[in-house]
Design an enzyme around this catalytic site. Structure first.
Site, short mmCIF file in Angstrom:
data_model
loop_
_atom_site.label_atom_id
_atom_site.label_comp_id
_atom_site.label_asym_id
_atom_site.label_seq_id
_atom_site.Cartn_x
_atom_site.Cartn_y
_atom_site.Cartn_z
N ASP A 44 -66.67 -0.79 -19.00
CA ASP A 44 -67.01 0.37 -19.82
C ASP A 44 -66.40 0.25 -21.22
OD1 ASP A 44 -68.29 1.42 -17.65
OD2 ASP A 44 -66.61 2.72 -17.06
N1 URA Z 1 -65.03 0.85 -12.98
C1 URA Z 1 -65.18 1.74 -13.98
O1 URA Z 1 -65.25 2.94 -13.76
N2 URA Z 1 -65.26 1.25 -15.22
C2 URA Z 1 -65.16 -0.05 -15.52
O2 URA Z 1 -65.22 -0.43 -16.69
C3 URA Z 1 -65.00 -0.96 -14.46
C4 URA Z 1 -64.95 -0.48 -13.18
#
Ligand code: URA
Length: 230
Positions: free
Chosen positions: A102
């Site tokens: 993310d």
């Molecule tokens: N889980 C999440 O919520 N975000 C990420 O970036 C990776 C795993």
């Protein structure tokens, strides 16, 4: 593509000649004599016949990047810098990300031009552990580890998450190991307890750790041994 098709697509050989070349062991792929017509020829394969080069094979490229927060795991984005913007490499259009993070997640990200390899890294069947360092707004109780181990039902996908391991490091921080990579998976797992993830950092994929020498935004090529881990 299959080796026999690769060879018979070339102007110099017809199908009968291809069969003979293979039986007579005159064809080499990546320096090995190959007589199996089904042998997979990839864009990265070096193919020779009687010592004559038929395909050079393009170099396969593998990088690990320390993704900083505030950049997008995409090849292009109209508003934000992308992880590919951080790479100073030629032919970046050939590269893709093996497993997204993310916008506000930092940590280990793998980038390659080898689709076969990145599928090994990302496909859920291989069940590679992805290890995250997590900080949360509220206290993480003992109930979390039990629930994460049992799995959490995700209504949107209509599935229960695979058993995950949680190790508490402090009242609001933990290390979590998951074998899938569902959309916002870690945040949604903590969301089950209405606990907001305020920091998320991927430390490891399989047995490959993020190189501690890499500051956020820095990257390096993987060694041959690291590539072989997947
Ligand atoms: N889980 C999440 O919520 N975000 C990420 O970036 C990776 C795993």
């Amino acid at each position: 593509m299959r080796l026999d098709r690769f060879l018979s697509n070339l102007p110099q050989f017809n199908r009968k000649q291809v069969r003979l070349l293979l039986i007579e062991k005159r064809v080499q792929v990546d320096d090995q004599i190959i007589s199996d017509p089904h042998h997979e020829v990839r864009a990265f394969s070096r193919v020779e016949c009687d010592g004559q080069l038929l395909q050079v094979g393009k170099p396969a490229r593998y990088f690990m990047l320390h993704k900083p927060t505030g950049c997008v795991s995409a090849t292009q984005d109209p508003h934000h810098p992308t992880v590919l913007d951080l790479l100073d490499e030629p032919d970046k259009d050939d590269l893709h990300i093996a497993g997204r993070l993310d916008f506000n997640t930092s940590g280990l990200m793998l980038i390659t031009n080898d689709g076969h390899w990145s599928r090994q890294v990302t496909q859920p069947e291989t069940k590679l552990p992805k290890v995250y360092y997590v900080e949360t707004e509220d206290v993480i109780t003992d109930a979390y580890a039990v629930t994460f181990k049992q799995g959490i039902y995700f209504a949107f996908e209509d599935l229960t998450t695979q058993p995950a391991q949680l190790h508490l490091l402090g009242p609001r921080c933990a290390r979590l190991s998951i074998v899938e990579g569902r959309y916002h998976q870690v945040k949604r797992m903590f969301g089950y307890f209405n606990n907001k993830v305020v920091r998320l950092h991927r430390e490891r994929i399989g047995s490959l750790n993020l190189d501690e020498q890499l500051a956020p935004g820095q990257y390096r090529s993987l060694t041959a041994q690291e590539v072989e881990l997947f």
